[in-house]
Design a protein around this motif. Structure first.
Motif, PDB file in Angstrom:
ATOM      1  N   THR A 114     -32.677  20.169  63.287  1.00  0.00           N
ATOM      2  CA  THR A 114     -31.415  20.876  63.527  1.00  0.00           C
ATOM      3  C   THR A 114     -30.533  20.084  64.475  1.00  0.00           C
ATOM      4  O   THR A 114     -29.331  19.922  64.227  1.00  0.00           O
ATOM      5  CB  THR A 114     -31.692  22.286  64.095  1.00  0.00           C
ATOM      6  OG1 THR A 114     -32.372  23.051  63.097  1.00  0.00           O
ATOM      7  CG2 THR A 114     -30.412  22.990  64.494  1.00  0.00           C
ATOM      8  N   LEU A 115     -31.100  19.579  65.562  1.00  0.00           N
ATOM      9  CA  LEU A 115     -30.309  18.795  66.522  1.00  0.00           C
ATOM     10  C   LEU A 115     -29.696  17.567  65.861  1.00  0.00           C
ATOM     11  O   LEU A 115     -28.529  17.240  66.124  1.00  0.00           O
ATOM     12  CB  LEU A 115     -31.173  18.385  67.715  1.00  0.00           C
ATOM     13  CG  LEU A 115     -31.617  19.503  68.641  1.00  0.00           C
ATOM     14  CD1 LEU A 115     -32.523  18.956  69.730  1.00  0.00           C
ATOM     15  CD2 LEU A 115     -30.427  20.252  69.237  1.00  0.00           C
ATOM     16  N   GLU A 116     -30.444  16.901  64.999  1.00  0.00           N
ATOM     17  CA  GLU A 116     -29.889  15.732  64.303  1.00  0.00           C
ATOM     18  C   GLU A 116     -28.736  16.127  63.395  1.00  0.00           C
ATOM     19  O   GLU A 116     -27.724  15.430  63.323  1.00  0.00           O
ATOM     20  CB  GLU A 116     -30.988  14.992  63.530  1.00  0.00           C
ATOM     21  CG  GLU A 116     -31.951  14.260  64.440  1.00  0.00           C
ATOM     22  CD  GLU A 116     -31.248  13.338  65.436  1.00  0.00           C
ATOM     23  OE1 GLU A 116     -30.366  12.556  65.027  1.00  0.00           O
ATOM     24  OE2 GLU A 116     -31.572  13.419  66.640  1.00  0.00           O
ATOM     25  N   ARG A 117     -28.872  17.250  62.707  1.00  0.00           N
ATOM     26  CA  ARG A 117     -27.785  17.724  61.847  1.00  0.00           C
ATOM     27  C   ARG A 117     -26.556  18.109  62.667  1.00  0.00           C
ATOM     28  O   ARG A 117     -25.420  17.868  62.250  1.00  0.00           O
ATOM     29  CB  ARG A 117     -28.254  18.908  60.999  1.00  0.00           C
ATOM     30  CG  ARG A 117     -29.259  18.524  59.937  1.00  0.00           C
ATOM     31  CD  ARG A 117     -29.676  19.719  59.114  1.00  0.00           C
ATOM     32  NE  ARG A 117     -30.628  19.336  58.074  1.00  0.00           N
ATOM     33  CZ  ARG A 117     -30.969  20.127  57.066  1.00  0.00           C
ATOM     34  NH1 ARG A 117     -30.430  21.336  56.955  1.00  0.00           N
ATOM     35  NH2 ARG A 117     -31.836  19.716  56.162  1.00  0.00           N
ATOM     36  N   LEU A 118     -26.761  18.699  63.829  1.00  0.00           N
ATOM     37  CA  LEU A 118     -25.638  19.082  64.688  1.00  0.00           C
ATOM     38  C   LEU A 118     -24.947  17.845  65.258  1.00  0.00           C
ATOM     39  O   LEU A 118     -23.713  17.808  65.358  1.00  0.00           O
ATOM     40  CB  LEU A 118     -26.104  20.010  65.810  1.00  0.00           C
ATOM     41  CG  LEU A 118     -26.646  21.363  65.350  1.00  0.00           C
ATOM     42  CD1 LEU A 118     -27.200  22.141  66.540  1.00  0.00           C
ATOM     43  CD2 LEU A 118     -25.593  22.171  64.609  1.00  0.00           C
ATOM     44  N   ARG A 119     -25.734  16.831  65.622  1.00  0.00           N
ATOM     45  CA  ARG A 119     -25.132  15.565  66.082  1.00  0.00           C
ATOM     46  C   ARG A 119     -24.286  14.960  64.970  1.00  0.00           C
ATOM     47  O   ARG A 119     -23.163  14.509  65.212  1.00  0.00           O
ATOM     48  CB  ARG A 119     -26.220  14.584  66.500  1.00  0.00           C
ATOM     49  CG  ARG A 119     -26.799  14.830  67.855  1.00  0.00           C
ATOM     50  CD  ARG A 119     -27.780  13.708  68.266  1.00  0.00           C
ATOM     51  NE  ARG A 119     -28.343  14.006  69.553  1.00  0.00           N
ATOM     52  CZ  ARG A 119     -29.563  14.520  69.750  1.00  0.00           C
ATOM     53  NH1 ARG A 119     -30.371  14.765  68.727  1.00  0.00           N
ATOM     54  NH2 ARG A 119     -29.990  14.767  70.971  1.00  0.00           N
ATOM     55  N   ALA A 120     -24.836  14.945  63.756  1.00  0.00           N
ATOM     56  CA  ALA A 120     -24.109  14.380  62.614  1.00  0.00           C
ATOM     57  C   ALA A 120     -22.834  15.151  62.324  1.00  0.00           C
ATOM     58  O   ALA A 120     -21.842  14.572  61.867  1.00  0.00           O
ATOM     59  CB  ALA A 120     -25.012  14.365  61.375  1.00  0.00           C
ATOM     60  N   ALA A 121     -22.838  16.463  62.621  1.00  0.00           N
ATOM     61  CA  ALA A 121     -21.640  17.286  62.414  1.00  0.00           C
ATOM     62  C   ALA A 121     -20.633  17.105  63.548  1.00  0.00           C
ATOM     63  O   ALA A 121     -19.538  17.659  63.492  1.00  0.00           O
ATOM     64  CB  ALA A 121     -22.039  18.759  62.301  1.00  0.00           C
ATOM     65  N   GLY A 122     -21.002  16.328  64.578  1.00  0.00           N
ATOM     66  CA  GLY A 122     -20.079  16.027  65.662  1.00  0.00           C
ATOM     67  C   GLY A 122     -20.049  17.039  66.792  1.00  0.00           C
ATOM     68  O   GLY A 122     -19.148  16.985  67.631  1.00  0.00           O
ATOM     69  N   LEU A 123     -21.008  17.949  66.853  1.00  0.00           N
ATOM     70  CA  LEU A 123     -21.013  18.913  67.959  1.00  0.00           C
ATOM     71  C   LEU A 123     -21.339  18.198  69.265  1.00  0.00           C
ATOM     72  O   LEU A 123     -22.252  17.376  69.313  1.00  0.00           O
ATOM     73  CB  LEU A 123     -22.037  20.022  67.709  1.00  0.00           C
ATOM     74  CG  LEU A 123     -21.467  21.248  67.007  1.00  0.00           C
ATOM     75  CD1 LEU A 123     -21.141  20.947  65.577  1.00  0.00           C
ATOM     76  CD2 LEU A 123     -22.413  22.396  67.132  1.00  0.00           C
TER      77      LEU A 123
END
Length: 174
Positions: A114-123
């Motif tokens: 989840t953290l990797e996906r959130l980083r990729a989304a620019g959060l």
């Protein structure tokens, strides 16, 4: 001792996942820090529908967690904190797992994804709101590199809670 994390898959929740979540979370131990009582199926039907909208609009949601055989174990992911208390306007990471899957590293593995996906989304950052008595979730937040940012008392239950925070753009937090 560091053990290898298990294989976990995440998917956008389906209509069928509402039924699976209802069954998995129909357990007072699972719901202890979520008000103590299991919710009706209609709550999970609305929740899975809302998560599909969140994923389509934001690129993230509370995803269904699946083990390596495809069995639904619960959910993990993120969504906006929309209450008028606490970290209003921020994004909260969260998880809930069926009791039979506790203690095997599934939540930690899925939360890292989840953290990797959130980083990729620019959060830029994420918070985790955890009941102060929930030692398992506190341990997961710490394993993710989150730090206690503040304590609070929830308006409805009057219980003490913790707000953990993680800067997603800080290279040291990866």
């Amino acid at each position: 001792m560091n053990r290898a994390l298990p294989v976990v898959r995440l998917r956008v929740p389906t209509d069928e996942d509402a039924i699976a979540w209802h069954h998995l979370f129909d357990d007072p131990d699972v719901m202890e820090f979520q008000g103590g009582r299991p919710a009706e199926l209609s709550v999970y039907e609305e929740l899975t529908a809302r998560q599909r909208r969140h994923d389509a609009e934001r690129g993230f949601c509370l995803w269904t967690m699946l083990d390596d055989s495809g069995q639904v174990m619960g959910f993990t992911g993120a969504q906006p904190w929309e209450r008028d208390w606490g970290p209003t306007g921020e994004t909260e990471i969260g998880w809930r797992l069926g009791r039979e899957f506790w203690g095997r590293g599934y939540v930690t593995a899925a939360a890292h994804m989840t953290l990797e996906r959130l980083r990729a989304a620019g959060l830029p950052s994420v918070v985790a709101m955890v009941d102060a008595r929930n030692e398992r979730s506190i341990a997961v937040a710490r394993r993710l590199g989150m730090r206690l940012a503040e304590t609070f008392v929830t308006p409805t239950s009057q219980r003490q809670g913790h707000c953990y925070r993680l800067d997603l753009q800080d290279r040291d937090s990866r």
